[in-house]
Design an enzyme around this catalytic site. Structure first.
Site, PDB file in Angstrom:
ATOM      1  N   ARG A  34       0.763  -1.207   0.277  1.00  0.00           N
ATOM      2  CA  ARG A  34      -0.198   0.161  -0.017  1.00  0.00           C
ATOM      3  C   ARG A  34       0.815   1.428  -0.002  1.00  0.00           C
ATOM      4  O   ARG A  34       0.516   2.228   0.547  1.00  0.00           O
ATOM      5  CB  ARG A  34      -0.967   0.023   1.175  1.00  0.00           C
ATOM      6  CG  ARG A  34      -1.790  -1.139   1.358  1.00  0.00           C
ATOM      7  CD  ARG A  34      -2.695  -1.527   0.292  1.00  0.00           C
ATOM      8  NE  ARG A  34      -3.885  -0.351   0.093  1.00  0.00           N
ATOM      9  CZ  ARG A  34      -4.525  -0.495  -1.063  1.00  0.00           C
ATOM     10  NH1 ARG A  34      -4.486  -1.285  -2.087  1.00  0.00           N
ATOM     11  NH2 ARG A  34      -5.377   0.530  -0.974  1.00  0.00           N
ATOM     12  N   HIS A  35       2.133   1.343  -0.748  1.00  0.00           N
ATOM     13  CA  HIS A  35       3.100   2.408  -0.895  1.00  0.00           C
ATOM     14  C   HIS A  35       3.458   2.643  -1.978  1.00  0.00           C
ATOM     15  O   HIS A  35       4.439   1.380  -2.479  1.00  0.00           O
ATOM     16  CB  HIS A  35       3.815   2.432   0.313  1.00  0.00           C
ATOM     17  CG  HIS A  35       4.662   3.559   0.522  1.00  0.00           C
ATOM     18  ND1 HIS A  35       5.635   4.164  -0.066  1.00  0.00           N
ATOM     19  CD2 HIS A  35       4.570   4.366   1.550  1.00  0.00           C
ATOM     20  CE1 HIS A  35       6.022   5.209   0.244  1.00  0.00           C
ATOM     21  NE2 HIS A  35       5.495   5.390   1.274  1.00  0.00           N
ATOM     22  N   ASP A  36       3.416   3.398  -2.910  1.00  0.00           N
ATOM     23  CA  ASP A  36       3.755   3.420  -4.232  1.00  0.00           C
ATOM     24  C   ASP A  36       5.206   3.391  -4.434  1.00  0.00           C
ATOM     25  O   ASP A  36       5.905   2.579  -5.202  1.00  0.00           O
ATOM     26  CB  ASP A  36       3.086   4.677  -5.238  1.00  0.00           C
ATOM     27  CG  ASP A  36       3.415   5.805  -4.404  1.00  0.00           C
ATOM     28  OD1 ASP A  36       4.092   5.972  -3.267  1.00  0.00           O
ATOM     29  OD2 ASP A  36       2.976   7.101  -5.032  1.00  0.00           O
ATOM     30  N   THR A  60      13.541   9.756   1.600  1.00  0.00           N
ATOM     31  CA  THR A  60      11.997   9.601   1.789  1.00  0.00           C
ATOM     32  C   THR A  60      11.120   9.548   0.467  1.00  0.00           C
ATOM     33  O   THR A  60      11.699   9.821  -0.547  1.00  0.00           O
ATOM     34  CB  THR A  60      11.543  11.034   2.438  1.00  0.00           C
ATOM     35  OG1 THR A  60      11.595  12.159   1.503  1.00  0.00           O
ATOM     36  CG2 THR A  60      12.354  10.934   3.561  1.00  0.00           C
ATOM     37  N   SER A  61      10.061   9.449   0.577  1.00  0.00           N
ATOM     38  CA  SER A  61       9.041   9.220  -0.661  1.00  0.00           C
ATOM     39  C   SER A  61       8.993  10.568  -1.059  1.00  0.00           C
ATOM     40  O   SER A  61       9.068  10.498  -2.443  1.00  0.00           O
ATOM     41  CB  SER A  61       7.441   8.670  -0.218  1.00  0.00           C
ATOM     42  OG  SER A  61       7.620   7.357   0.242  1.00  0.00           O
ATOM     43  N   HIS A 108     -18.364  48.250 -25.235  1.00  0.00           N
ATOM     44  CA  HIS A 108     -19.615  47.529 -24.973  1.00  0.00           C
ATOM     45  C   HIS A 108     -20.356  46.993 -25.670  1.00  0.00           C
ATOM     46  O   HIS A 108     -21.748  46.579 -25.676  1.00  0.00           O
ATOM     47  CB  HIS A 108     -20.353  48.753 -24.321  1.00  0.00           C
ATOM     48  CG  HIS A 108     -19.847  49.811 -23.329  1.00  0.00           C
ATOM     49  ND1 HIS A 108     -19.712  49.677 -22.061  1.00  0.00           N
ATOM     50  CD2 HIS A 108     -19.121  50.878 -23.601  1.00  0.00           C
ATOM     51  CE1 HIS A 108     -18.909  50.619 -21.557  1.00  0.00           C
ATOM     52  NE2 HIS A 108     -18.672  51.456 -22.679  1.00  0.00           N
ATOM     53  N   SER A 238     -23.792  21.987 -38.826  1.00  0.00           N
ATOM     54  CA  SER A 238     -24.943  21.567 -37.943  1.00  0.00           C
ATOM     55  C   SER A 238     -25.624  20.425 -38.803  1.00  0.00           C
ATOM     56  O   SER A 238     -25.848  20.274 -39.953  1.00  0.00           O
ATOM     57  CB  SER A 238     -26.064  22.754 -38.003  1.00  0.00           C
ATOM     58  OG  SER A 238     -27.123  22.275 -37.556  1.00  0.00           O
ATOM     59  N   ARG A 252     -14.428  25.240 -28.710  1.00  0.00           N
ATOM     60  CA  ARG A 252     -13.662  24.271 -27.998  1.00  0.00           C
ATOM     61  C   ARG A 252     -12.525  24.821 -27.107  1.00  0.00           C
ATOM     62  O   ARG A 252     -12.428  24.397 -25.997  1.00  0.00           O
ATOM     63  CB  ARG A 252     -12.807  23.252 -28.997  1.00  0.00           C
ATOM     64  CG  ARG A 252     -12.070  22.054 -28.549  1.00  0.00           C
ATOM     65  CD  ARG A 252     -11.291  21.161 -29.261  1.00  0.00           C
ATOM     66  NE  ARG A 252     -12.514  20.624 -30.289  1.00  0.00           N
ATOM     67  CZ  ARG A 252     -12.058  19.900 -31.370  1.00  0.00           C
ATOM     68  NH1 ARG A 252     -10.532  19.807 -31.679  1.00  0.00           N
ATOM     69  NH2 ARG A 252     -13.119  19.429 -32.197  1.00  0.00           N
ATOM     70  N   ARG A 278       3.504  18.496   6.698  1.00  0.00           N
ATOM     71  CA  ARG A 278       2.661  17.963   5.516  1.00  0.00           C
ATOM     72  C   ARG A 278       1.668  17.159   5.989  1.00  0.00           C
ATOM     73  O   ARG A 278       1.490  16.705   7.165  1.00  0.00           O
ATOM     74  CB  ARG A 278       3.664  17.503   4.378  1.00  0.00           C
ATOM     75  CG  ARG A 278       3.939  15.762   4.595  1.00  0.00           C
ATOM     76  CD  ARG A 278       2.939  15.046   3.938  1.00  0.00           C
ATOM     77  NE  ARG A 278       2.458  15.051   2.662  1.00  0.00           N
ATOM     78  CZ  ARG A 278       2.872  14.400   1.651  1.00  0.00           C
ATOM     79  NH1 ARG A 278       3.889  13.623   1.761  1.00  0.00           N
ATOM     80  NH2 ARG A 278       2.371  14.659   0.401  1.00  0.00           N
ATOM     81  N   ARG A 287      -2.114  14.881  -8.180  1.00  0.00           N
ATOM     82  CA  ARG A 287      -1.886  14.017  -9.508  1.00  0.00           C
ATOM     83  C   ARG A 287      -2.807  14.267 -10.526  1.00  0.00           C
ATOM     84  O   ARG A 287      -2.688  13.741 -11.651  1.00  0.00           O
ATOM     85  CB  ARG A 287      -2.010  12.471  -8.753  1.00  0.00           C
ATOM     86  CG  ARG A 287      -0.828  12.119  -8.043  1.00  0.00           C
ATOM     87  CD  ARG A 287      -1.140  10.479  -7.545  1.00  0.00           C
ATOM     88  NE  ARG A 287      -0.116  10.353  -6.209  1.00  0.00           N
ATOM     89  CZ  ARG A 287       0.479   9.248  -6.150  1.00  0.00           C
ATOM     90  NH1 ARG A 287       0.558   8.276  -6.978  1.00  0.00           N
ATOM     91  NH2 ARG A 287       1.270   9.150  -5.093  1.00  0.00           N
TER      92      ARG A 287
END
Length: 433
Positions: A34-36, A60-61, A108, A238, A252, A278, A287
């Site tokens: 459980r730790h990447d 450290t991570s 305007h 259209s 877009r 932290r 992420r």
């Protein structure tokens, strides 16, 4: 090199396995641990049995994750900057080509004094040049987290070097330089300050605002049939209305720009709730928002480049709209010409007031064309200046220094800002849906 018992053989073994990543094993390790980061430490150690004992020593991570993020952010800016420069370059060419073409200005969204198509484009370019500068600044302001330890005190490294502060500082400097950074943050908690992410996404959000304004202008101009974005030979506007030429590229850009502008809210909130040294509620959020911001900015710039390379101008439509509004704008010039010819300003003003109101009624109430000049030509009072009316109504005499402003702006501000990117200007870009 600083005296720790690490052999060249261990270093070479790790170097030889940099790309030998067993992702399946890493996934299994992460499911178990459980730790990447530790999952990959174990996987790397499996590939490097001789170096296994010293992999991640003192680290450290966040040494892994945060330093990597800073490299990625820097490299992300280096990908966006040439794309932004290309857009500016294309628009600069467009502005230069249409520097002298008069067009109706709007304030305007109501008719105002004339400007030129090129001068209006320079308003867009100036905003994008500010974005170019801001992206460069944000990139250059990035520092490396460096070698700081679990809470930023470098305690683990001080222990490894048996209390030698100079070696800890030298390690920090060497690693920072190897990563391609000139400086590291002098103080950190377990992470680099999350305000850095605010700075990064703020400049991208600002770019989004610029693009939204530009593409909104293009959409409005498309409605006026003065300027249109590229429209392919077989493109359908259209499904129900075959005649439609919808500005879908600009739409877009506006759509994505709104998303880009909202992403800065994530780091704003994250930075505000980082407890003490932290807390991990930053990780999943970052992420998503950091990657999405760069990816969104990237496709916006690609789309805007495509738009800017294919803008179509309709001078006759532009001229017709000018002719509808210019007679009213020319009234002051007509008054001055009449006074020079010996007329009384107040008398002339009243004559023009009456005629202009009559012409306005034709436009607004009858849906007709502006016939103000025809009324002036038909009135004997204005006979002293009848032969001068055409010159008084020359649109180019109403654009002020717009052409000169375009030339000066492009020469002194825009082109010099693009010099660092000249080798990356590339060719035209084709969009696929």
């Amino acid at each position: 090199s600083l005296g720790l018992p690490i052999t060249d053989e261990q270093i070479k073994e790790m170097e030889a396995n940099l790309d030998n990543i067993d992702f399946k094993m890493a996934a299994e390790e992460e499911k178990k641990l459980r730790h990447d980061v530790m999952a990959h430490v174990h996987t790397f150690a499996h590939c490097c049995p001789k170096a296994a004992a010293i992999i991640h020593l003192g680290a450290t991570s966040c040494y892994v994750g945060d330093n990597t993020d800073l490299i990625v952010l820097r490299d992300g800016f280096n990908l966006l900057l040439p794309k932004l420069a290309r857009v500016i370059s294309r628009l600069a060419d467009f502005a230069e080509a249409h520097a002298d073409l008069p067009t109706l200005g709007f304030t305007h969204y109501q008719p105002a004094q004339l400007t030129t198509v090129g001068k209006r484009c320079c308003l867009w370019i100036q905003d994008l040049c500010m974005d170019l500068h801001n992206l460069e600044r944000a990139r250059d302001d990035l520092r490396f987290r460096g070698v700081k330890g679990t809470t930023g005190t470098q305690a683990s490294f001080l222990q490894l070097f048996e209390g030698d502060h100079s070696k800890v500082e030298e390690l920090d400097r060497l690693v920072t330089a190897k990563a391609g950074f000139k400086r590291s943050y002098m103080v950190t908690g377990q992470t680099y300050s999350r305000k850095v992410d605010i700075e990064v996404l703020s400049v991208l959000a600002s770019l989004g605002a610029s693009v939204h304004k530009i593409c909104t202008d293009i959409r409005l101009l498309a409605n006026l049939k003065e300027i249109e974005e590229p429209f392919e030979k077989d493109q359908i506007g259209s499904s129900a209305m075959p005649y439609k030429r919808n500005p879908m590229r600009s739409e877009r850009c506006c759509s994505l720009a709104r998303h880009l502008m909202t992403l800065v809210l994530d780091p704003l909130q994250t930075a505000s709730v980082q407890w003490f040294e932290r807390t991990l509620d930053d990780s999943a959020n970052r992420r998503v928002c950091l990657a999405e911001a760069f990816l969104t900015a990237d496709i916006i710039l690609s789309t805007l480049q495509n738009i800017s390379e294919g803008l179509v101008v309709y001078p006759k439509v532009i001229d017709r709209r000018i002719r509808q509004e210019l007679p009213f704008m020319a009234t002051e010039n007509i008054i001055m010409a009449m006074v020079k010819a010996g007329g009384n300003r107040q008398d002339c003003h009243e004559k023009i007031r009456v005629l202009s109101q009559q012409a306005a009624a034709v436009v607004k109430q009858e849906g007709g064309d502006n016939d103000f000049i025809a009324r002036v030509r038909a009135d004997p009072y204005f006979s002293p200046i009848h032969k001068h009316l055409d010159s008084l109504l020359d649109p180019s005499s109403f654009t002020g220094r717009a052409p000169q402003q375009v030339a000066k702006f492009l020469k002194e501000e825009v082109r010099p800002a693009l010099v660092p990117y000249q080798s990356k200007m590339g060719g035209k870009i084709e969009l696929t849906l």
